[in-house]
Scaffold this active site. Structure first.
Site, short mmCIF file in Angstrom:
data_model
loop_
_atom_site.label_atom_id
_atom_site.label_comp_id
_atom_site.label_asym_id
_atom_site.label_seq_id
_atom_site.Cartn_x
_atom_site.Cartn_y
_atom_site.Cartn_z
N LEU A 145 0.86 -1.17 0.00
CA LEU A 145 0.00 0.00 0.00
C LEU A 145 0.90 1.23 0.00
CD1 LEU A 145 -2.69 -0.95 2.70
CD2 LEU A 145 -2.93 -1.10 0.22
N ASP A 146 0.47 2.29 -0.67
CA ASP A 146 1.24 3.53 -0.66
C ASP A 146 1.43 4.00 0.79
OD1 ASP A 146 1.16 3.46 -3.41
OD2 ASP A 146 -0.53 4.85 -3.56
N LYS A 147 2.45 4.80 0.99
CA LYS A 147 2.76 5.30 2.33
C LYS A 147 1.54 5.93 3.00
CE LYS A 147 5.67 8.64 4.79
NZ LYS A 147 6.76 9.66 4.67
#
Length: 318
Positions: free
Chosen positions: A141-143
């Site tokens: 997942l993106d940051k």
């Protein structure tokens, strides 16, 4: 931490006669993937009648089998005591609710504070991925994206989950607040996504080397200048949801990369105090358990910052 697998048996049951050795061993050493078994055969960690053999050898039954798998080596990543919600855990997998602001894996100048650092500390029964004592990351997942993730704890679980994500057998649902009031109730965004030639940080549908990407969505609720949507990405390209919604005129709320001026159309000062990241959350994840073969699904509640924005926008719309 325990070794991945250490066994010695004196005789291979005759019921396995006619099978290839690597096929038999994949059923016998369930913690190891076929590729790991092949590696250990080549290293001499697995012997038949006290001799090395080829993976293609045909079992007669009655042979002696010796298995001595060395403990996995340290991965070199420092475990850190970081608060991460565990949704589910057993000897094969761990499912977590990743908080917004956390990078999944060390790299690109980030050496601490990641999900992997937390998992190395939290998981006391990692059996090794590819010979290293580390958690097996099978998706990211993106940051700034929060939500549910599954991580492999064994070599075999890592292989199974990786294959499920590759063949699109997993079921992923996201929820997002997007800027603008979407007129349609549901739809599909389908356009290839690749690296932007002008900005290497960004992805785009206008790349010459884009890969197919498909995002299905459905409106949950229309808010004041925004829309709450459920999203089911068929593919898993980098930044896929954010790119598709932005390029179709409805950027994810507060997206600093793809949002532009439209990502906070009204009440920006108040909303900026409520949420510090883009409003995207991985709400649920379904997959087939690598050991049991059962279909399982895990939810992760929408975090407080997104709930605060939703409540405020509801109040504004009356």
């Amino acid at each position: 931490m325990e070794p991945a697998e250490e066994k010695t048996v004196t005789e291979i049951p005759r019921e396995f006669a006619g099978q290839r050795a690597d096929v038999f061993l994949s059923g016998f050493l369930r913690e190891l993937s076929r590729s790991s078994i092949k590696k250990h055969i080549e290293l001499g960690n697995i012997l038949i009648d006290r001799k090395t053999f080829k993976p293609s050898r045909i079992i007669n039954g009655g042979e002696s089998l010796s298995v001595n798998i060395p403990p996995p080596e340290p991965c070199g990543i420092k475990g850190e005591e970081i608060d991460v919600e565990i949704v589910y855990e057993d000897r094969d997998v761990i499912v977590v609710n990743k908080p917004a602001g956390m990078v999944v894996h060390p790299g690109a100048g980030v050496t601490s504070g990641t999900l992997v650092n937390a998992l190395v500390y939290m998981c006391e029964d990692l059996s090794g991925i590819g010979g290293e004592m580390r958690p097996g990351i099978v998706h990211r997942l993106d940051k700034e994206t929060s939500g549910v993730m599954v991580v492999a704890k064994t070599d075999r679980a890592h292989k199974s989950l990786s294959e499920q994500f590759k063949t699109r057998e997993t079921e992923k649902e996201y929820v997002a607040i997007v800027s603008g009031e979407m007129k349609k109730n549901s739809g599909v965004f389908a356009s290839p996504i690749g690296r932007s030639p002008s900005n290497r940080i960004k992805m785009t549908s206008f790349s010459r080397v884009g890969r197919d990407a498909e995002t299905r969505w459905e409106v949950i609720e229309r808010l004041d200048g925004a829309t709450l949507v459920s999203i089911w990405p068929k593919t898993g390209r980098t930044h896929q949801i954010r790119v598709h919604f932005s390029e179709n005129g409805f950027p994810v709320f507060a997206d600093k990369v793809y949002g532009g001026k439209k990502s906070r159309p009204k009440n920006s000062r108040i909303l900026g105090a409520l949420i510090k990241r883009h409003a995207l959350h991985a709400k649920s994840l379904g997959f087939t358990h690598p050991a049991t073969g059962k279909r399982i699904e895990f939810p992760a509640e929408i975090p407080e910052d997104m709930v605060s924005v939703i409540d405020f926008l509801r109040m504004q719309s009356g």
